[in-house]
Scaffold this active site. Sequence first.
Site, mmCIF file in Angstrom:
data_model
loop_
_atom_site.group_PDB
_atom_site.id
_atom_site.type_symbol
_atom_site.label_atom_id
_atom_site.label_comp_id
_atom_site.label_asym_id
_atom_site.label_seq_id
_atom_site.Cartn_x
_atom_site.Cartn_y
_atom_site.Cartn_z
ATOM 1 N N TRP A 22 0.832 -1.211 0.000
ATOM 2 C CA TRP A 22 0.000 0.000 0.000
ATOM 3 C C TRP A 22 0.863 1.257 0.000
ATOM 4 O O TRP A 22 0.373 2.357 -0.241
ATOM 5 C CB TRP A 22 -0.903 0.016 1.233
ATOM 6 C CG TRP A 22 -0.173 0.241 2.534
ATOM 7 C CD1 TRP A 22 0.948 -0.420 2.966
ATOM 8 C CD2 TRP A 22 -0.467 1.204 3.546
ATOM 9 N NE1 TRP A 22 1.349 0.056 4.196
ATOM 10 C CE2 TRP A 22 0.499 1.052 4.580
ATOM 11 C CE3 TRP A 22 -1.452 2.174 3.695
ATOM 12 C CZ2 TRP A 22 0.504 1.830 5.736
ATOM 13 C CZ3 TRP A 22 -1.448 2.946 4.856
ATOM 14 C CH2 TRP A 22 -0.484 2.781 5.855
ATOM 15 N N ASP A 23 2.158 1.088 0.272
ATOM 16 C CA ASP A 23 3.104 2.204 0.255
ATOM 17 C C ASP A 23 2.902 3.041 -1.010
ATOM 18 O O ASP A 23 3.011 4.269 -0.999
ATOM 19 C CB ASP A 23 4.559 1.695 0.270
ATOM 20 C CG ASP A 23 4.861 0.728 1.409
ATOM 21 O OD1 ASP A 23 3.927 0.052 1.870
ATOM 22 O OD2 ASP A 23 6.024 0.629 1.826
ATOM 23 N N GLU A 48 0.590 -2.386 12.669
ATOM 24 C CA GLU A 48 0.761 -3.843 12.749
ATOM 25 C C GLU A 48 1.040 -4.328 14.173
ATOM 26 O O GLU A 48 1.348 -5.487 14.378
ATOM 27 C CB GLU A 48 1.885 -4.272 11.804
ATOM 28 C CG GLU A 48 1.534 -3.979 10.353
ATOM 29 C CD GLU A 48 2.620 -4.367 9.357
ATOM 30 O OE1 GLU A 48 3.726 -4.745 9.790
ATOM 31 O OE2 GLU A 48 2.355 -4.284 8.148
ATOM 32 N N LYS A 86 2.839 0.800 16.075
ATOM 33 C CA LYS A 86 4.043 0.746 15.243
ATOM 34 C C LYS A 86 4.157 1.987 14.353
ATOM 35 O O LYS A 86 5.234 2.504 14.107
ATOM 36 C CB LYS A 86 3.966 -0.520 14.376
ATOM 37 C CG LYS A 86 5.188 -0.772 13.514
ATOM 38 C CD LYS A 86 4.987 -2.029 12.668
ATOM 39 C CE LYS A 86 6.192 -2.296 11.773
ATOM 40 N NZ LYS A 86 5.927 -3.310 10.757
ATOM 41 N N GLN A 87 3.023 2.433 13.815
ATOM 42 C CA GLN A 87 3.053 3.516 12.824
ATOM 43 C C GLN A 87 1.711 4.222 12.786
ATOM 44 O O GLN A 87 0.701 3.659 13.205
ATOM 45 C CB GLN A 87 3.357 2.928 11.464
ATOM 46 C CG GLN A 87 2.287 1.982 10.959
ATOM 47 C CD GLN A 87 2.802 1.039 9.878
ATOM 48 O OE1 GLN A 87 3.187 -0.083 10.168
ATOM 49 N NE2 GLN A 87 2.797 1.501 8.656
HETATM 50 C C1 BGC Z 1 5.014 -1.531 7.489
HETATM 51 C C2 BGC Z 1 3.982 -1.615 6.385
HETATM 52 C C3 BGC Z 1 4.668 -1.398 5.054
HETATM 53 C C4 BGC Z 1 5.800 -2.380 4.883
HETATM 54 C C5 BGC Z 1 6.568 -2.151 3.608
HETATM 55 C C6 BGC Z 1 6.114 -2.535 7.226
HETATM 56 O O1 BGC Z 1 7.093 -2.411 8.195
HETATM 57 O O2 BGC Z 1 4.441 -1.792 8.738
HETATM 58 O O3 BGC Z 1 3.005 -0.628 6.588
HETATM 59 O O4 BGC Z 1 3.755 -1.535 4.039
HETATM 60 O O5 BGC Z 1 6.688 -2.246 5.954
HETATM 61 O O6 BGC Z 1 7.114 -0.886 3.561
#
Ligand code: BGC
Length: 762
Positions: A346-347, A473, A585-586
Amino acid sequence: MWKLESSSLDLTVLPVEESLYTLANGYLGIRGCFEEGYPQHYTSIRGTYINGFYDLVEAKYSEKLFGFPEMQEKMPNLMDVQTIEIYLDGECVSLFNGNHVNYKRTLYFDEGYAERSFEYQTQKGKSASIRFRRMVSFQIKELFAIEVKIKYEGEILVKSYMNGEVSNYTDAFDPRVGEHAKLLDWKSSNLIDGRYMIITARTKQTDYEVGCAVYHHCSEKDAFVEIAGEQEPKMRAVYSTNGRMTLTKYAAYSHSRHNQEPVLHRILDIIKKHSIRSFDEHLAIQRLYLENFWHHSDIQIYGNDLIQQGVRFSLFQLLQSVGKDGLTNIAAKGLTGEGYEGHYFWDTEIYILPVLQLVQPEIAEKLLIYRHSILDHARKEARILGHKRGVKYPWRTIAGRECSTFFPAGTAQYHINGDIAYGFIQHYLQHEDLDFICRYGAEVIFETARLWLDVGHFHDGKFMIHNVTGPDEYSCIVNNNYYTNAMARYNMEWAVKFYEMLKLENPQILEEITRKIQMVETEIDEMIEASQNMYLPYDEVLKIHKQDDAFLDKALWDFEGTPEEKYPLLLYYHPLTIYRYQVIKQADTVLAHFLLEDFSEEASIRNAFDYYEKVTTHDSSLSSCIYGIMASKCGYYEKAYDYFMETVRLDLDNTHGNTKDGLHIANLGGTALSVIFGFAGYRIKNEGIALSPWCPQNWSGYGFRLIYRGRKLCVKVTDYLEIELLEGEKLQLKVYGRQYELEKVLKIPLEGLKRDDQSCNI
Ligand code: BGC
């Protein structure tokens, strides 16, 4: 500041530099490894990759349940052509054994090449000057070239290699790096017409062919010695002369996945045609390409060179990484490394597309066309997951298969459907191209919207979505993740809008699409009902949207008792431990507030920032840029700048410790977003564009260009916001919430934090 420079030969930094100095063009990527190699047993990731080229490996589980992906796609490391050894009077040149001075390497963003030079002193005290230059051509996507120039009063011998026996990098201790090493089988090595060295190989499972052709041009006519290694995995060309030598090595890569033309034919054709041009001639073409790119895409930072460098580095690496053919996309690490195995996430839609859409809309379209092209895979995945209608996009993929083997933080991230739909919708808002929606967008938006009807259900009159994972996550398989529900609502609202629009504007296309996907009008009614009654969890006491139904009921993570070396938490704590706590996490709810700011009150957006920031680790590189953008929105200028600094330096300073596995491409997009959406407060909405800029105090200003509904605009922020209409019809826009008409130039004094505001220590 148009370059990245280094004069350090620190062995611990070189693997990071391999990523930073990668050269690529969205199709072919080559890490910045030393031609002459490293000390024995030294870990270097000598990587060459092609975007979208993949093999399949068996997905491993100790307990494999129904519907788990059987195979995973993975980007193989391809045959290596980087190696060039130099012998001076028989002494092998190595920066790690011999003496040298004036070592320097440079990556030029405006010219699209890298250079490495040094003066080498032999054991006998003689000195040589050596310079390597290399480029991956933007014009001829299959082409890579290295030029080495040597001056030495004595015998110079150069051995240039092609190696067909290659493996991928593995690290058993890091889940973000893959575990399958050998994906490519060497097939043949041949010499054609006495001068073109050819190696072919095949992927083990997918049985795709990949080939590379190499041709050398040496300045000294009589320097050629031999070409050896026919029918062996490693081929070698040797040149010898005295005094000086300039050797140019051209390499062309092609493969059978996306090309009908036989691989051998294609690479020979390219190498023959393009090796007649000198390195400098190719460079001149490269420069023109980049001139055009920068003309439209540069973000200028006035009065701060270091930041300017970071911002341009980000844009340059985005350009280098992004697939431009509609068949490929942009991997989480681009073509700079093997982390995340070359997968697209999804990035793309949330971190990269919004930038490209403003400055390079044609490339942005190609990314969306790719999503349209994998609809059948997404359809199949939806059925595997038990959904009778709609599509479920893979969380991570190359060719379209779901490649996530850890479903709680993978497949369960249903929000990817909403993210992809969001990408199409934003593209429409920015460019008002209904034709593009007819050709690609409508089917994706209808199909993603339908899935929500199947995933969610009504409870007490509210539409709920259970058992999904949001962007964070560290909380998996939750009920009513605010981000997911809000994106689902937006997805369905726009499915309805486009349905109505097409009914009026292009009923024939609408009929074709609905027939193809067997969608009936009552589903549109269902979408209206579900979106209007979407449950968006809210906490009345804290006055914030809850990240999910249960998040705020959990115990708080013991941040004080967590030593620094235990981050990122995912490497040191069992997921179940992490899931039980309020620890993020984010950016999750905060990200939803950025993407869909009109879904919430200003006050609750700010409360959410205050609350969630305290429990966010930013263990993902996708986090700091969003917090920075939202800090700007909330008026937390000092914070906004701190987050921006983390974002802009993340790879350059290797702050996440894993830049050697590849650059964090979403964060590079986030750097550009931080300036445009953060500092300048740019938004695109139904009614048009809006800005609410401020300027960090230690800059004299910043500026960028953008394309909006057929117009070209130039935005500059100094003590004033100055918007110039470079091309196209006058328009209405909003600045600080007030409506303006832009006919030629608008000049509006800054509000909020001005450059000369001393109250904030930025
Ligand atoms: C992140 C995801 C991301 C992936 C690839 C993961 O660490 O939590 O949101 O899509 O990395 O960049």
